[in-house]
Design a protein around this motif. Structure first.
Motif, PDB file in Angstrom:
ATOM      1  N   LYS A  18       0.726  -1.329   0.046  1.00  0.00           N
ATOM      2  CA  LYS A  18      -0.143  -0.071   0.018  1.00  0.00           C
ATOM      3  C   LYS A  18       0.667   1.262   0.057  1.00  0.00           C
ATOM      4  CE  LYS A  18      -3.486   0.510   2.912  1.00  0.00           C
ATOM      5  NZ  LYS A  18      -4.468   0.166   4.067  1.00  0.00           N
ATOM      6  N   SER A  19       1.879   1.076   0.772  1.00  0.00           N
ATOM      7  CA  SER A  19       2.777   2.514   0.821  1.00  0.00           C
ATOM      8  C   SER A  19       3.734   2.737  -0.419  1.00  0.00           C
ATOM      9  CB  SER A  19       3.915   2.353   2.029  1.00  0.00           C
ATOM     10  OG  SER A  19       3.037   2.411   3.235  1.00  0.00           O
ATOM     11  N   SER A  20       3.850   1.358  -1.062  1.00  0.00           N
ATOM     12  CA  SER A  20       4.591   1.761  -2.324  1.00  0.00           C
ATOM     13  C   SER A  20       3.480   2.203  -3.486  1.00  0.00           C
ATOM     14  CB  SER A  20       5.136   0.219  -2.900  1.00  0.00           C
ATOM     15  OG  SER A  20       5.936  -0.483  -1.895  1.00  0.00           O
ATOM     16  N   ILE A  21       2.466   1.719  -3.344  1.00  0.00           N
ATOM     17  CA  ILE A  21       1.562   2.325  -4.438  1.00  0.00           C
ATOM     18  C   ILE A  21       1.320   3.985  -4.177  1.00  0.00           C
ATOM     19  CG2 ILE A  21      -0.920   2.166  -5.282  1.00  0.00           C
ATOM     20  CD1 ILE A  21      -0.604  -0.829  -4.704  1.00  0.00           C
ATOM     21  N   ALA A  22       0.962   4.192  -2.827  1.00  0.00           N
ATOM     22  CA  ALA A  22       0.575   5.663  -2.389  1.00  0.00           C
ATOM     23  C   ALA A  22       1.994   6.297  -2.619  1.00  0.00           C
ATOM     24  CB  ALA A  22       0.087   5.410  -0.816  1.00  0.00           C
ATOM     25  N   GLY A  23       2.995   5.899  -2.383  1.00  0.00           N
ATOM     26  CA  GLY A  23       4.305   6.795  -2.805  1.00  0.00           C
ATOM     27  C   GLY A  23       4.503   6.886  -4.149  1.00  0.00           C
ATOM     28  N   ALA A  24       4.239   5.917  -5.065  1.00  0.00           N
ATOM     29  CA  ALA A  24       4.522   6.014  -6.535  1.00  0.00           C
ATOM     30  C   ALA A  24       3.467   6.902  -7.338  1.00  0.00           C
ATOM     31  CB  ALA A  24       4.732   4.724  -7.087  1.00  0.00           C
ATOM     32  N   VAL A  25       2.184   6.870  -6.888  1.00  0.00           N
ATOM     33  CA  VAL A  25       0.744   7.276  -7.631  1.00  0.00           C
ATOM     34  C   VAL A  25       1.092   8.859  -7.937  1.00  0.00           C
ATOM     35  CG1 VAL A  25      -0.409   7.665  -5.724  1.00  0.00           C
ATOM     36  CG2 VAL A  25      -1.599   7.341  -7.886  1.00  0.00           C
ATOM     37  N   GLY A  26       1.598   9.549  -6.928  1.00  0.00           N
ATOM     38  CA  GLY A  26       1.769  10.830  -7.078  1.00  0.00           C
ATOM     39  C   GLY A  26       2.896  11.189  -8.063  1.00  0.00           C
ATOM     40  N   ASN A  27       3.805  10.371  -7.941  1.00  0.00           N
ATOM     41  CA  ASN A  27       4.967  10.516  -8.802  1.00  0.00           C
ATOM     42  C   ASN A  27       4.691  10.404 -10.265  1.00  0.00           C
ATOM     43  OD1 ASN A  27       7.994  11.407  -8.619  1.00  0.00           O
ATOM     44  ND2 ASN A  27       8.296   9.186  -9.224  1.00  0.00           N
ATOM     45  N   PHE A  28       3.691   9.210 -10.387  1.00  0.00           N
ATOM     46  CA  PHE A  28       3.384   8.874 -11.800  1.00  0.00           C
ATOM     47  C   PHE A  28       2.524   9.961 -12.302  1.00  0.00           C
ATOM     48  CE2 PHE A  28      -0.202   7.859 -14.397  1.00  0.00           C
ATOM     49  CZ  PHE A  28       0.494   6.853 -15.359  1.00  0.00           C
ATOM     50  N   ILE A  29       1.478  10.749 -11.596  1.00  0.00           N
ATOM     51  CA  ILE A  29       0.944  11.974 -12.011  1.00  0.00           C
ATOM     52  C   ILE A  29       1.820  13.007 -12.447  1.00  0.00           C
ATOM     53  CG2 ILE A  29      -0.966  13.612 -11.524  1.00  0.00           C
ATOM     54  CD1 ILE A  29      -2.336  11.390  -9.564  1.00  0.00           C
ATOM     55  N   GLU A  30       2.841  13.214 -11.394  1.00  0.00           N
ATOM     56  CA  GLU A  30       3.542  14.453 -11.816  1.00  0.00           C
ATOM     57  C   GLU A  30       4.272  14.204 -13.289  1.00  0.00           C
ATOM     58  OE1 GLU A  30       8.008  16.072 -10.168  1.00  0.00           O
ATOM     59  OE2 GLU A  30       6.802  14.868  -8.984  1.00  0.00           O
ATOM     60  N   TRP A  31       4.958  13.117 -13.305  1.00  0.00           N
ATOM     61  CA  TRP A  31       5.603  12.830 -14.461  1.00  0.00           C
ATOM     62  C   TRP A  31       4.767  12.491 -15.791  1.00  0.00           C
ATOM     63  CZ3 TRP A  31      10.361  14.454 -15.229  1.00  0.00           C
ATOM     64  CH2 TRP A  31      11.148  14.760 -14.135  1.00  0.00           C
ATOM     65  N   PHE A  32       3.772  12.240 -15.368  1.00  0.00           N
ATOM     66  CA  PHE A  32       2.838  12.094 -16.876  1.00  0.00           C
ATOM     67  C   PHE A  32       2.584  13.558 -17.381  1.00  0.00           C
ATOM     68  CE2 PHE A  32      -1.534  12.309 -18.552  1.00  0.00           C
ATOM     69  CZ  PHE A  32      -1.397  11.428 -19.496  1.00  0.00           C
ATOM     70  N   ASP A  33       2.382  14.531 -16.329  1.00  0.00           N
ATOM     71  CA  ASP A  33       1.866  15.755 -16.958  1.00  0.00           C
ATOM     72  C   ASP A  33       3.282  16.597 -17.145  1.00  0.00           C
ATOM     73  OD1 ASP A  33      -0.767  16.110 -16.770  1.00  0.00           O
ATOM     74  OD2 ASP A  33      -0.574  16.015 -14.550  1.00  0.00           O
ATOM     75  N   TYR A  34       4.555  16.284 -16.911  1.00  0.00           N
ATOM     76  CA  TYR A  34       5.834  16.916 -17.028  1.00  0.00           C
ATOM     77  C   TYR A  34       6.107  16.368 -18.275  1.00  0.00           C
ATOM     78  CZ  TYR A  34       7.655  19.481 -13.044  1.00  0.00           C
ATOM     79  OH  TYR A  34       7.669  20.440 -12.113  1.00  0.00           O
ATOM     80  N   SER A  35       5.912  14.951 -18.748  1.00  0.00           N
ATOM     81  CA  SER A  35       6.242  14.625 -19.964  1.00  0.00           C
ATOM     82  C   SER A  35       5.506  14.907 -21.108  1.00  0.00           C
ATOM     83  CB  SER A  35       6.193  13.123 -20.089  1.00  0.00           C
ATOM     84  OG  SER A  35       4.634  12.625 -19.728  1.00  0.00           O
ATOM     85  N   ILE A  36       3.976  15.068 -20.885  1.00  0.00           N
ATOM     86  CA  ILE A  36       3.223  15.798 -21.964  1.00  0.00           C
ATOM     87  C   ILE A  36       3.779  17.140 -22.140  1.00  0.00           C
ATOM     88  CG2 ILE A  36       0.781  17.002 -22.248  1.00  0.00           C
ATOM     89  CD1 ILE A  36       0.805  13.812 -22.221  1.00  0.00           C
ATOM     90  N   TYR A  37       4.100  18.013 -21.265  1.00  0.00           N
ATOM     91  CA  TYR A  37       4.661  19.305 -21.714  1.00  0.00           C
ATOM     92  C   TYR A  37       6.022  19.090 -22.309  1.00  0.00           C
ATOM     93  CZ  TYR A  37       6.090  24.088 -20.971  1.00  0.00           C
ATOM     94  OH  TYR A  37       6.256  25.353 -21.191  1.00  0.00           O
ATOM     95  N   GLY A  38       6.905  18.271 -22.094  1.00  0.00           N
ATOM     96  CA  GLY A  38       8.055  17.985 -22.842  1.00  0.00           C
ATOM     97  C   GLY A  38       7.956  17.539 -24.329  1.00  0.00           C
ATOM     98  N   PHE A  39       7.140  16.269 -24.212  1.00  0.00           N
ATOM     99  CA  PHE A  39       6.817  15.780 -25.605  1.00  0.00           C
ATOM    100  C   PHE A  39       5.814  16.524 -26.560  1.00  0.00           C
ATOM    101  CE2 PHE A  39       7.141  11.674 -23.287  1.00  0.00           C
ATOM    102  CZ  PHE A  39       8.480  11.553 -23.505  1.00  0.00           C
ATOM    103  N   MET A  40       5.146  17.634 -26.195  1.00  0.00           N
ATOM    104  CA  MET A  40       4.303  18.663 -26.885  1.00  0.00           C
ATOM    105  C   MET A  40       5.026  19.998 -27.106  1.00  0.00           C
ATOM    106  SD  MET A  40       1.533  17.014 -27.895  1.00  0.00           S
ATOM    107  CE  MET A  40       0.424  15.548 -27.471  1.00  0.00           C
ATOM    108  N   ALA A  41       6.239  20.220 -26.558  1.00  0.00           N
ATOM    109  CA  ALA A  41       6.766  21.450 -26.478  1.00  0.00           C
ATOM    110  C   ALA A  41       6.754  22.227 -27.724  1.00  0.00           C
ATOM    111  CB  ALA A  41       8.282  21.137 -26.081  1.00  0.00           C
ATOM    112  N   VAL A  42       6.760  21.554 -28.833  1.00  0.00           N
ATOM    113  CA  VAL A  42       6.669  22.267 -30.381  1.00  0.00           C
ATOM    114  C   VAL A  42       5.236  22.750 -30.341  1.00  0.00           C
ATOM    115  CG1 VAL A  42       6.944  22.083 -32.832  1.00  0.00           C
ATOM    116  CG2 VAL A  42       8.614  20.902 -31.426  1.00  0.00           C
TER     117      VAL A  42
END
Length: 454
Positions: A18-42
């Motif tokens: 449970k702690s592994s999932i809880a720790g990782a889930v926020g990080n996943f959301i952060e990097w999903f949106d960060y990556s969208i910004y990077g991949f959609m930069a142009v």
């Protein structure tokens, strides 16, 4: 403290999961949106900035991308204090709320053509809040997982934290690829790019639900019961553990720079410098990210048996050896070879290094300042890495050399390799003191943690 010190109550497998999932889930959301910004930069550069000078618009987009350089360290300091004072659970809930709202707001901002200069101003504000909240995410999630994991499995379980970074990046890459395939350029620029950011709201609600159902870690609860919570975690970290903060920065630098350059910046490099289509540039990177995600937990698992440092030595040397051939060959290679090169350096070599990396960070600090120590060290390294796309776009434009990304990565990884030689082995399996204990803080003195002295 000795290597035979009691570890206290052993977390149950269910609690660890449970702690592994809880720790990782926020990080996943952060990097999903960060990556969208990077991949959609142009695309984003055309939406939010004046299109009369594409290079200037792209530089401005990456400049906004690099704004967390300013706000992320500040957020790391603020949230680390909360995390070491009021606990991991409540702090990470606050972080997730801020991150989800700021990410979703980016998808709601009107274009430059609609509201003029107010569009990039609002984008800057959203990125400032996003970076501020992200500053508290990684260290807190890592501490949460580590303090909820049995010592014999800590390397493996904590490795899911950086693996979730890759998962978020992969999801963003696949999502961006699917949008590029499904929508014509006009619709992608008009509204399609916004979808990924708006998804932050439902994803954030799911993550918040998971985090609020957690119990606080046993290690932190014991500090509270013993009235041993640090009154000034930041000051104590700098005064007594400053050397380990710098060690975290040193070993994080190569990983973060290589990650941003090879797995975030390369799609833009392929599009702007080599004229590949958006879908072609994203598919090669997606394959490399998938290899990265799979390699990390494997390396974390192995590190529980043979130690953290051997894997990091192998990974760093691999990055140094492969990075120049990668960017030397990319301009003259087909997509298949580009994918192989990205997998070699960004998937396997980087993954081997990253697997035990985050667990090493948390094992360098005692419980009472763990959040602060990891946050300070990691966010100092992020200053150099988040700026990578902006710096490299500028360097390539000025020098005309496609090898600038390789030079940048090589220097960063060389610094990390040099830092590794100063690092103690922290894995309990190799005889190091186990720091994830309820009583570790009471006997911690000096600027090197007890694990480092073992």
């Amino acid at each position: 403290m000795t290597s035979t010190e009691s570890q206290g109550p052993t977390p149950s497998p269910a609690s660890s999961r449970k702690s592994s999932i809880a720790g990782a889930v926020g990080n996943f959301i952060e990097w999903f949106d960060y990556s969208i910004y990077g991949f959609m930069a142009v695309t984003i550069s055309a939406v939010f900035f004046d299109k009369s000078n594409p290079t200037a618009a792209l530089l401005a987009t990456f400049g906004v991308f690099a704004l967390p350089v300013i706000t992320r360290p500040l957020g790391g300091i603020v949230f680390a204090r909360f995390g070491d004072r009021i606990g991991r659970k409540r702090t990470l809930a606050i972080v997730l709320i801020l991150m989800s709202l700021s990410s979703a707001s980016i998808g709601m901002i009107p274009s430059y053509d609609s509201i003029g200069v107010l569009a990039p101003v609002l984008l800057v504000i959203a990125r400032i809040v996003q970076g501020f909240s992200a500053g508290g995410e990684y260290a807190g999630g890592a501490a949460l997982i580590a303090e909820s994991a049995p010592a014999s499995r800590r390397g493996y379980l904590v490795s899911w934290m950086p693996s979730s970074t890759g998962m978020g990046l992969l999801a963003g890459s696949v999502f961006s690829f699917a949008l590029a395939q499904a929508l014509p350029p006009e619709q992608l620029a008009d509204w399609g790019w916004r979808i990924g950011f708006l998804l932050a709201l439902p994803l954030g609600l799911i993550g918040l639900y998971i985090r609020l159902r957690l119990e606080e870690t046993v290690a932190f609860q014991q500090l509270v019961e013993d009235d041993n919570v640090a009154s000034s975690p930041l000051r104590e970290t700098i005064r007594e553990h400053g050397r380990n903060v710098l060690r975290v920065t040193g070993i994080a630098l190569g990983q973060t720079v290589c990650y941003y350059v090879v797995l975030v910046y390369t799609p833009t490099f392929l599009r702007t410098e080599l004229d590949y289509t958006p879908s072609d540039s994203l598919i090669t990177t997606s394959i490399a990210i998938a290899a990265y995600v799979l390699t990390i937990p494997l390396a974390g698992n192995i590190s529980d048996r043979i130690g953290r440092k051997p894997l990091m030595f192998i990974g760093s040397i691999g990055m140094l050896v492969i990075i120049f051939p990668t960017f030397f060959l990319i301009p003259t290679s087909g997509l298949a070879l580009i994918a192989v090169l990205q997998v070699a350096v960004g998937g396997i070599a980087l993954g081997l290094y990253t697997g035990p990396l985050v667990c090493t960070w948390v094992e360098l600090f005692p419980t009472r300042v763990r959040y602060s120590g990891v946050s300070l060290g990691f966010n100092l390294a992020v200053i150099a890495s988040v700026s990578s796309p902006f710096i490299l776009t500028w360097l390539i434009d000025v020098t005309g050399s496609d090898l600038m990304p390789a030079v940048y990565v090589f220097i960063a990884v060389a610094i990390s390799l040099a830092t590794l030689f100063t690092l103690p082995e922290t894995a309990p399996a190799k005889g190091a003191v186990d720091l994830i204990t309820p009583t570790d803080a009471a006997t911690s003195t000096g600027d090197v943690s007890p694990g480092a002295r073992a």
